[in-house]
Design an enzyme around this catalytic site. Sequence first.
Site, PDB file in Angstrom:
ATOM      1  N   ASP A   1      -2.435  -0.447   6.589  1.00  0.00           N
ATOM      2  CA  ASP A   1      -3.387  -0.863   5.561  1.00  0.00           C
ATOM      3  C   ASP A   1      -2.913  -2.125   4.845  1.00  0.00           C
ATOM      4  O   ASP A   1      -3.724  -2.970   4.463  1.00  0.00           O
ATOM      5  CB  ASP A   1      -3.602   0.265   4.552  1.00  0.00           C
ATOM      6  CG  ASP A   1      -4.453   1.399   5.120  1.00  0.00           C
ATOM      7  OD1 ASP A   1      -4.849   1.283   6.304  1.00  0.00           O
ATOM      8  OD2 ASP A   1      -4.709   2.378   4.411  1.00  0.00           O
TER       9      ASP A   1
ATOM     10  N   HIS B   1      -4.336  10.798   5.329  1.00  0.00           N
ATOM     11  CA  HIS B   1      -3.184  10.142   5.978  1.00  0.00           C
ATOM     12  C   HIS B   1      -2.590  10.914   7.148  1.00  0.00           C
ATOM     13  O   HIS B   1      -1.894  10.327   7.986  1.00  0.00           O
ATOM     14  CB  HIS B   1      -2.087   9.836   4.953  1.00  0.00           C
ATOM     15  CG  HIS B   1      -1.621  11.015   4.144  1.00  0.00           C
ATOM     16  ND1 HIS B   1      -0.954  12.083   4.695  1.00  0.00           N
ATOM     17  CD2 HIS B   1      -1.698  11.273   2.803  1.00  0.00           C
ATOM     18  CE1 HIS B   1      -0.646  12.955   3.745  1.00  0.00           C
ATOM     19  NE2 HIS B   1      -1.086  12.498   2.595  1.00  0.00           N
TER      20      HIS B   1
ATOM     21  N   ASP C   1       0.857  -1.186   0.000  1.00  0.00           N
ATOM     22  CA  ASP C   1       0.000   0.000   0.000  1.00  0.00           C
ATOM     23  C   ASP C   1       0.894   1.238   0.000  1.00  0.00           C
ATOM     24  O   ASP C   1       2.029   1.198   0.489  1.00  0.00           O
ATOM     25  CB  ASP C   1      -0.927   0.014   1.212  1.00  0.00           C
ATOM     26  CG  ASP C   1      -1.926   1.162   1.143  1.00  0.00           C
ATOM     27  OD1 ASP C   1      -2.701   1.203   0.175  1.00  0.00           O
ATOM     28  OD2 ASP C   1      -1.923   2.025   2.043  1.00  0.00           O
TER      29      ASP C   1
ATOM     30  N   HIS D   1      -5.453   6.643   7.489  1.00  0.00           N
ATOM     31  CA  HIS D   1      -4.805   5.685   6.596  1.00  0.00           C
ATOM     32  C   HIS D   1      -3.302   5.688   6.857  1.00  0.00           C
ATOM     33  O   HIS D   1      -2.692   6.744   7.024  1.00  0.00           O
ATOM     34  CB  HIS D   1      -5.055   6.057   5.136  1.00  0.00           C
ATOM     35  CG  HIS D   1      -6.451   5.778   4.681  1.00  0.00           C
ATOM     36  ND1 HIS D   1      -6.737   5.032   3.558  1.00  0.00           N
ATOM     37  CD2 HIS D   1      -7.649   6.128   5.204  1.00  0.00           C
ATOM     38  CE1 HIS D   1      -8.044   4.953   3.400  1.00  0.00           C
ATOM     39  NE2 HIS D   1      -8.615   5.621   4.394  1.00  0.00           N
TER      40      HIS D   1
ATOM     41  N   GLU E   1       0.805   5.764   0.481  1.00  0.00           N
ATOM     42  CA  GLU E   1       0.109   7.023   0.729  1.00  0.00           C
ATOM     43  C   GLU E   1       0.784   8.071  -0.132  1.00  0.00           C
ATOM     44  O   GLU E   1       2.009   8.015  -0.371  1.00  0.00           O
ATOM     45  CB  GLU E   1       0.164   7.407   2.205  1.00  0.00           C
ATOM     46  CG  GLU E   1      -0.507   6.416   3.148  1.00  0.00           C
ATOM     47  CD  GLU E   1      -1.991   6.238   2.900  1.00  0.00           C
ATOM     48  OE1 GLU E   1      -2.621   7.183   2.351  1.00  0.00           O
ATOM     49  OE2 GLU E   1      -2.526   5.172   3.240  1.00  0.00           O
TER      50      GLU E   1
END
Length: 236
Positions: A157, A57, A7, A152, A9
């Site tokens: 995640d 985030h 994942d 997040h 960001e």
Amino acid sequence: MRQIVLDTETTGINPKLGNRILEIGCVELKNRMLTGNNFHAYINPERDSEEGALNVHGLTTEFLRDKPKFHEIVEQLRTYIAGAEVIIHNAPFDLGFLNHEFKRLNLPSFSEHIGGVIDTLVQAKELHPGKRNSLDALCDRYGVSNSHRKLHGALLDAELLADVYLSMTRGQNSLGMDVEEEVDAGGALLEPIPLADIIFQPADADELAAHEATLSGLDKAVKGSCIWRATLAPQG
């Protein structure tokens, strides 16, 4: 099989508009088992996050200012993901950013470093058409606790997605038959029973009716004829 659940960001939603990756989180699976060999990096994106992304985030420019830039972590990332099958939720988004970052450094694309991609969003839409299939929705559906997820985070995640992926695909293995050797109380192996000595008891009418009801339920679930009907169908 080595798989990496990944994942990212980012500072915004479009790398072509100058948005950059500011966090990468990866969780390793081998033969569907978590290994603990994870990869995580905060990255100085050399720009501010857009307001919408920052609300997701919470990683401020001040927090990221002293973090390494992407070129400083890319070799470690390349080594970590080399040849692995990568699992991503909404893969085009993360791959778009990763390929863009690799291109900026005149490297072969991220996609060329890996052994394939599984998009869990695509899988979820196929399994649950018309339902919400965000990561939070899938956590709720599969009983994966995400109560500690306030914002997040790439590594968090990735860890949640790994649990969701294993739950979502567990049925692919549930119809297999694992044969194990039996031992007695003293730990000695028991002799297998010869097939000739096994008594086969045919199903009665109630059991056949229950079996048919189960097959009908499977037919409804797959919106067609389940694989067991194809297996049991008379051969022409």
